[in-house]
Design an enzyme around this catalytic site. Structure first.
Site, short mmCIF file in Angstrom:
data_model
loop_
_atom_site.label_atom_id
_atom_site.label_comp_id
_atom_site.label_asym_id
_atom_site.label_seq_id
_atom_site.Cartn_x
_atom_site.Cartn_y
_atom_site.Cartn_z
CB SER B 57 -0.93 0.01 1.21
OG SER B 57 -1.73 -1.15 1.23
CG HIS B 61 0.94 1.94 8.61
ND1 HIS B 61 -0.40 1.88 8.35
CD2 HIS B 61 1.52 1.05 7.75
CE1 HIS B 61 -0.63 0.99 7.40
NE2 HIS B 61 0.53 0.47 7.01
CB VAL B 184 21.13 -17.75 -0.65
CG1 VAL B 184 21.80 -18.67 0.36
CG2 VAL B 184 21.76 -16.36 -0.63
NE ARG B 323 -1.14 -7.83 3.16
CZ ARG B 323 -2.38 -7.87 2.68
NH1 ARG B 323 -2.61 -8.30 1.46
NH2 ARG B 323 -3.40 -7.49 3.42
CB ILE B 349 9.51 -7.43 7.68
CG1 ILE B 349 10.72 -7.98 8.45
CG2 ILE B 349 9.44 -5.90 7.81
CD1 ILE B 349 10.72 -7.71 9.94
CB SER B 351 1.23 -4.08 7.23
OG SER B 351 0.79 -2.84 7.70
CB CYS B 414 6.62 7.96 -20.06
SG CYS B 414 5.11 7.68 -19.12
CB CYS B 416 0.62 8.42 -19.40
SG CYS B 416 0.01 7.65 -20.92
#
Lengths: 418, 487, 124
Positions: B57, B61, B184, B323, B349, B351, B414, B416
């Site tokens: 997102s 926070h 790895v 996540r 790790i 949110s 670009c 846009c």
């Protein structure tokens, strides 16, 4: 900052932009075309197939030939052309309009113009617009991008191809991909009828036995790195039917799912946009809601043929000149899209100077009837041998047509198809 | 800095190896680059941030969603406070636009009470309980059913991948070695050292190893014979809306959270587009980034509960992210391994990982010290990256000056997102040589045409700048080849 | 020509797109389903010897303009298209070239040429 001054500035050097500029020059006003690519011609330069020019030149040409006919006229007319130049913004000034143009060669250039003609064309709708679920691997291209890669750059985007959408670009690319050695496994069309011209269905699909799946969608794209397969589902009551779905292994998906006029520059200049066409709202002189800014070609509404775009643009060039000479219509009637009509362009008509109207229907029908009503009285009817949403209808109105019109200033001309 | 895939036998000797160049690994690397120590940052993908960090997102926070007992809460509060300085140093787009949690009925308002108290306890900056009137003052686009909510002015938005790029750039500038496409596969101890092997034969020797491998932290822990745990991928699907949408709020809008997630948000991205989502679905496959038809309806419905003007026709792209959840607790697991010497775990790790990441960098630095790693401050540490002009930030008059210095800013590639050749070339020269890498660095291909007009131009620029052949150009590494042949 | 058979086809002379059935009877071609005279002409030709225009590109010696678009000056028999494509893909044209330049003359004695459809400049 460099500065140049013209009577008219045309933004976009495709079929419409060139035709508009040539007309402006023919009437003796100074004019510049600003084109973002390194040559004039726009999308025509990658449309190497034939079928262009039947209306404009009475002969069948390929896209580049059609474009070069206009390039020659642009050169002969003495039009200034700014290539590889992007218009960043259009601003209002005391003298008219200011266009801020960016290029590698000239830096930032300010173009002053009394009038501006918008002719930027359109862009392709893409995967996000049709919200196709699945993974996001390499190998998903819009058909026009694939056409550019193959025809101009000389690269082959994939070997096993599925095409979404039966618009003309998609059909043309089905043949083109076949002719460069790829295998086209099918064309998937959401509607119950093809979106492209029948001659393209015959020559680009049937000739190569490429299946056309009508009322079907690609309901899923799979593949981690590159496309590996797609799921094709028939629509039952408008919903993809999982039970009858099937998979097609492929490495490439080409999307030919519609075009959208590219009006971000226009919007930033304050031009009102129609939610139906995504093009500018224009009056009978192709002038937008901003005085002095005109619009034509695919940036106004998406045309079937470059010939139509050029024809419309030529009239727009003449209207821009007339506006600069202070010849403005005394009154204009609003045009309303009636039964079975999606839109009519332009949205107004000048009863003193009747002109050509373009419209798209909402229905597929043979032996249809075009009906024009003024204040609920039928003022013109015309037989249309065949209509379908993907084929634009053009209607020419003459002085004779409007002779008996008793139009008040608030009269509305309603155009419908039955 | 091209992909280094054929370096069989190539041996890199460092003090500290960090596995995973997502936001955690990047922040740890940059933190360590301020000290006199040799660091290698190892990434299995073709570019940094291509895992968990590329699709989330992008929220900084506000510090009220979780209680004070969690490590993640403490690091969230600390990380949030670090962002302003980081922005000055690293030149990434960041807006402290604030966060609103929207209550749609009295029941939800009770939960807002709880969030408020929790936020106060945590030390969240400036949080405020809002009446219905206050909510509409802050956000006129809200659904009329809103009865009140919570305002966290300290919350904000960033582009997560862009942030990681900047952090890694700074780390590399200060001496960190970045090894990409280094997956790895094996590790062993040799004396005081870890010997870390890549799938392609390259080897890294390091005294300390930090496991910041995101979704694969459990697998990497296993490879090093450390703690056993399981990372569960929780999928979140998003839709991106055109910047022309009428549904762009002033602040990030959260619904009242559910048990498993913070719910589906309406996010005004830092670049002017709008993001709606995410869903939250626990899945098996850690590489499953597909989107699903049934989720779109859910996301639109949820978003419209807060902002009714969200429209399906504004959608320009759909994507999903994963996540890395460490269940059942869902807290971060950041600690010195008890099984494997000189091995630091940075796992789970999820949110608010993006918010916490800068603080994770500090925290891991302290753990390394605790583990015996000697860290002396570097005299010539330079926290600033070179600022790259973005033509979209310039008025025509300012652009005129810029173009005189570098004409390539005048070639808009670009249309846009208004990105020039100069910016794309800068991305390529910074080592981002895939189409997605350039997209995340510059935003080219991220707008409404989604690369329809510019991707072939970018391909040609990559070939010109790097000498790569057409069939070496990929979307995001591995076999994601874009062009299959030449006429 | 091959043994008499019945062919189903869609007329492409105009947008009405008549679905036609074409077959041989008593040494003449019968076209059914057409609504106009153009349909009959199309049906006969498509039945006896279907022809198509070919549009393609050929290689050039230029890096800036690597492909030159070309087309046939008239339709050619469908069965000869693949061979023509192979021949076109083997060409390499030295620029500059002018639109309309003949690249292949009288292809296989069909009276049809292949011409360049774009003007491309030589090395600057």
């Amino acid at each position: 900052m460099h500065e140049r001054t013209y009577d008219v500035a045309v933004i976009g050097g495709g079929a419409a932009g060139m035709a508009a500029a040539v007309e402006v020059r023919r009437q003796g006003l100074s004019c510049a075309i600003v084109e973002r690519e390194n040559q004039l011609g726009g999308i025509l330069m990658q449309c190497i197939h034939n079928g262009f020019g039947v209306q404009e030149f009475k002969k069948e040409l390929s896209g580049p030939e059609f474009a070069e006919e206009f390039m020659d006229m642009v050169a002969d007319a003495g039009t200034d052309v700014f290539l590889s130049t992007t218009v960043d913004s259009i601003e209002e000034s005391e003298q008219g309009k200011e266009l801020y143009c960016y290029s590698r060669k000239n830096g930032v250039v300010k173009l002053n113009a009394q009038a501006v003609i918008l002719a930027m064309g359109c862009r392709e709708r893409n995967r996000g617009n049709i919200r196709t679920p699945g993974t996001r691997p390499a190998g998903v291209f819009t058909a026009g991008l694939a056409q550019r890669l193959v025809n101009v750059e000389g690269y082959i985007p994939g070997k096993n191809v599925v095409i979404v959408g039966s618009g003309d670009i998609g059909l043309i690319m089905a043949r083109r991909m076949t002719w460069v050695g790829a295998k086209v496994h099918g064309v998937v069309e959401i509607q119950p009828y093809p979106a492209g011209l029948t001659r393209n269905i015959v020559q680009c699909l049937n000739d190569f036995e490429i299946p056309l799946y009508l009322s079907h969608v690609v309901s899923r794209i799979e593949g981690k790195n590159r496309v590996e397969k797609v799921t094709v589902s028939p629509l039952v009551n408008g919903i993809p039917d999982e039970d009858q779905s099937f998979e097609i292994p492929c490495d490439t998906l080409l999307l030919s799912v519609g075009l959208v006029p590219e009006n971000e520059l226009s919007e930033n200049a304050g031009v009102e946009i129609s939610p139906i066409t995504s093009g500018a709202v224009v009056d009978s002189t192709m002038m937008t809601s901003v005085p002095g800014i005109f619009s034509c070609g695919n940036v106004l509404h998406v045309h079937d043929l470059a010939d139509y775009a050029a024809e419309e643009a030529r009239r727009t060039g003449a209207y821009a000149v007339a506006w600069l000479q202070n010849k403005k219509p005394a009154r204009q009637l609003r045009i309303k899209a009636g039964a079975n009509v999606r839109y009519v362009s332009p949205g107004m008509i000048n009863p003193e100077l009747p002109d050509k109207l373009y419209l798209r229907t909402l229905i597929v029908k043979n032996n249809a009837q075009l009906v024009m009503k003024l204040n609920n009285n039928i003022v013109k009817e015309r037989k249309l041998s065949h209509v379908q949403p993907s084929e634009m209808v053009s209607v020419k109105l003459t002085k004779k047509d409007v002779e008996d019109w008793h139009a008040e200033s608030d009269s509305v001309l309603e155009v419908s198809v039955q | 800095m091209q992909s280094n895939t054929n370096g069989a036998g190539e041996r890199t000797k460092v003090d500290i190896a960090i596995i995973g160049a997502g936001v955690s690994g990047a922040c740890i690397a940059r933190q360590l680059s301020a000290y006199e120590t040799e660091v290698a940052l190892i990434e299995k993908e073709a570019d940094v941030s291509f895992g968990v960090s590329k699709a989330n997102s992008g929220i900084v926070h506000g510090g009220f969603h979780h209680g004070p007992k969690y490590l993640k809460t403490r690091l969230e509060i600390r990380g949030n406070l670090m962002y302003d300085r980081l922005q000055r140093e690293l030149d990434f787009p960041f807006s402290r636009c604030g966060i609103l949690v929207v209550a749609l009925n009295d029941e939800e308002m009770k939960y807002i009470d709880h969030l408020y108290t929790q936020g106060l306890e945590n030390g969240a900056i400036g949080i405020e309980m809002c009446s219905r009137e206050r909510m509409f003052e802050l956000e006129p686009k809200l659904e009329s059913d809103c009865v009140g909510g919570l305002h966290a002015p300290g919350g904000g938005v960033i582009e997560p991948y862009r942030f990681v790029f900047s952090v890694v750039e700074s780390a590399v500038k200060n001496g960190v070695q970045l090894l990409r496409e280094f997956e790895v596969v094996k590790a062993e101890r040799s004396g005081e050292k870890h010997i870390v092997h890549a799938a392609d034969g390259r080897v890294v020797e390091a005294r300390y190893v930090v496991n910041a491998a995101g979704l694969f932290a459990d697998k990497v822990s296993g490879i090093f014979g450390a703690e056993e745990f399981q990372i569960t991928p929780r999928k979140g699907e998003y839709y991106l809306l055109d910047r022309k949408t009428k549904a762009c709020p002033n602040r990030v809008l959260f619904p009242v959270p559910t048990k498993v997630s913070k719910g589906m948000l309406v996010i005004p991205t830092v670049e002017g587009t709008v993001l709606i989502g995410p869903t939250a679905e626990e899945i098996e496959d850690k590489t499953d980034l597909s989107t699903n038809a049934d989720k779109l309806g859910q996301i639109l419905d949820q978003a419209r509960k807060m902002v009714p003007s969200v429209s399906q026709t504004d959608v320009i792209a759909a994507f999903s992210g994963l996540r890395p959840a460490l269940l059942p607790e869902g807290d971060f697991y950041i600690d010195i391994s008890e099984k494997t010497p000189n091995f630091i775990q940075v796992a789970g790790i999820q949110s608010p990982g993006l918010t916490a990441a800068p603080a994770i960098g500090e925290y891991v630095k302290d753990l390394l010290k605790k583990a015996g790693c000697r860290l002396t401050e570097k005299a010539d540490y330079d926290p600033f990256v070179t600022k790259l002009p973005r033509i979209r930030d310039y008025s025509p008059f300012e652009a005129d000056e810029l173009l005189k210095k570098d004409a390539a800013y005048g070639n808009l590639i670009c249309r846009c997102e208004k990105i020039s050749e100069a910016e794309i070339v800068a991305a390529i020269r910074a080592g981002h040589t895939t189409l997605d890498g350039i997209k995340y660095f510059t935003r080219a291909q991220m707008g409404r045409c989604q690369g329809g007009f510019c991707s072939y131009k970018i391909i040609k620029l990559i070939m010109r700048e790097t000498g790569m052949e057409y069939d070496q150009i990929t979307k995001n590494g591995r076999d994601s080849v874009v062009l299959t042949g030449r006429l | 020509m091959s043994a008499p058979e019945t062919k189903e086809m869609i007329c492409i002379s105009c947008p009405i797109s008549c679905r036609m059935t074409v077959y041989e009877e008593n040494d003449s071609i019968v076209v059914k389903g057409n609504k106009c005279a153009r349909g009959k002409v199309y049906g006969e030709e498509e039945y006896l010897a279907p022809k198509r225009m070919v549009t393609c590109t050929v290689a050039t010696d230029s890096e800036e303009f690597p492909r030159l678009p070309v087309r046939t000056t008239a339709s050619i028999p469908k069965e000869t298209i693949d061979e023509l494509l192979q021949e076109l893909y083997s060409l390499n044209i030295k620029l500059p070239v002018k639109r309309g330049t003949t690249l292949i003359e009288n292809y296989h004695d069909t009276g049809v040429d292949v011409i360049a459809t774009m003007t491309l400049p030589g090395r600057a």
